[in-house]
Motif scaffolding. Structure first.
Motif, short mmCIF file in Angstrom:
data_model
loop_
_atom_site.label_atom_id
_atom_site.label_comp_id
_atom_site.label_asym_id
_atom_site.label_seq_id
_atom_site.Cartn_x
_atom_site.Cartn_y
_atom_site.Cartn_z
N GLY A 150 0.80 -1.22 0.00
CA GLY A 150 0.00 0.00 0.00
C GLY A 150 0.83 1.26 0.00
N ASN A 151 2.09 1.16 -0.46
CA ASN A 151 3.00 2.31 -0.48
C ASN A 151 3.11 2.95 0.90
OD1 ASN A 151 4.85 3.99 -1.79
ND2 ASN A 151 3.30 5.56 -2.18
N GLY A 152 3.19 2.09 1.93
CA GLY A 152 3.31 2.58 3.30
C GLY A 152 4.76 2.77 3.71
N THR A 153 4.98 2.82 5.03
CA THR A 153 6.31 3.08 5.57
C THR A 153 6.63 2.10 6.68
OG1 THR A 153 6.11 5.45 5.09
CG2 THR A 153 7.79 4.80 6.68
N HIS A 154 7.84 1.56 6.65
CA HIS A 154 8.36 0.71 7.71
C HIS A 154 9.58 1.40 8.29
CE1 HIS A 154 10.23 -3.44 8.92
NE2 HIS A 154 9.92 -2.72 9.96
N LEU A 155 9.44 1.93 9.50
CA LEU A 155 10.50 2.67 10.15
C LEU A 155 11.06 1.87 11.32
CD1 LEU A 155 12.14 5.25 10.79
CD2 LEU A 155 10.14 6.10 12.03
N MET A 156 12.37 1.67 11.33
CA MET A 156 13.03 0.96 12.42
C MET A 156 13.98 1.90 13.14
SD MET A 156 13.92 -2.56 10.37
CE MET A 156 14.20 -1.62 8.85
N THR A 157 13.84 1.99 14.46
CA THR A 157 14.71 2.83 15.27
C THR A 157 15.40 1.97 16.30
OG1 THR A 157 12.84 3.32 16.76
CG2 THR A 157 13.26 4.88 14.99
N PHE A 158 16.69 2.19 16.50
CA PHE A 158 17.39 1.42 17.53
C PHE A 158 18.74 2.03 17.85
CE2 PHE A 158 19.72 -0.06 13.97
CZ PHE A 158 20.83 -0.77 14.41
N ALA A 159 19.18 1.79 19.08
CA ALA A 159 20.52 2.16 19.50
C ALA A 159 21.41 0.93 19.31
CB ALA A 159 20.52 2.60 20.97
N PRO A 160 22.44 1.02 18.48
CA PRO A 160 23.23 -0.17 18.10
C PRO A 160 24.18 -0.65 19.19
CG PRO A 160 24.13 1.79 17.07
CD PRO A 160 22.88 2.23 17.78
#
Length: 205
Positions: A150-160
């Protein structure tokens, strides 16, 4: 408009559907993700949004409060809103009731955990998915496919804190550097953010 200006300034030829945002603690990446998910729900009728974390307690501590923070004031009264098309029941100790909530425009959000396994993520096309902290590589593949429909967004946030993970490698494989840019919104000296240069605007703009 700002998002389009940022994309063009970064030399991205088309909108990005999957975004990995690593960074140290206190850099604002989690705050941005929570506000972005809330905004998508408010502006996109019938949107299905997911928020994912390692465990239920960690999601309640880190994701629920931020998403709730950016809901409009009329949804944050003393009493829960339990209507036919709106269901928002939130407590500071336990977060959103049943790990989900629904807005007046039929947009809905559900919270998932990595420990629950990827097999539970079945069916729907997702408009926005936010995976916080060490998203497993099998979740990356499954969720990215759902937002892509659906032309959406997958955002991943993390402290490595664990360095180069399998998910990071998956994102890096085949990647090309489209632009290297100074962090105008995060000045090392603690000075004011330079929004104009971040957006690539000239003096006359």
């Amino acid at each position: 408009a700002d998002a389009e200006a940022i994309r063009l300034n970064l030399n991205c030829r088309k909108p990005v559907n999957v975004l990995l945002s690593p960074g140290g603690w206190g850099t604002g990446k989690t705050e941005y993700a929570g506000s972005r998910l809330s905004r998508v729900m408010q502006t996109t009728p019938h949107a299905i949004c997911w928020a994912l974390h390692e465990t239920v307690p960690s999601a309640v501590d880190q994701q629920h409060p931020l998403i709730y923070k950016y809901l409009p004031p009329n949804l944050k009264g003393e009493k829960a809103i339990l209507e036919k098309t709106t269901y928002v029941a939130y407590k500071e100790k336990t977060g959103f009731s049943d790990g989900s909530f629904v807005l007046h425009n039929h947009a809905r959000c559900r919270f998932w955990t990595y420990e629950g396994g990827v097999d539970k993520l079945q069916g729907p096309t997702v408009r926005f998915a936010w995976g916080d902290e060490l998203e497993p590589v099998d979740f990356l593949a499954s969720i990215s496919g759902r937002v892509g429909r659906g032309n959406g967004t997958h955002l991943m946030t993390f402290a490595p804190i664990h360095g180069h993970t399998a998910t990071v490698q998956e994102m890096c494989d085949g990647a090309e550097v489209c632009c290297e840019i100074t962090a105008f919104l995060n000045p090392a000296d603690g000075g004011p953010k330079d929004v104009a240069r971040y957006l690539g605007l000239g003096d006359e703009e």
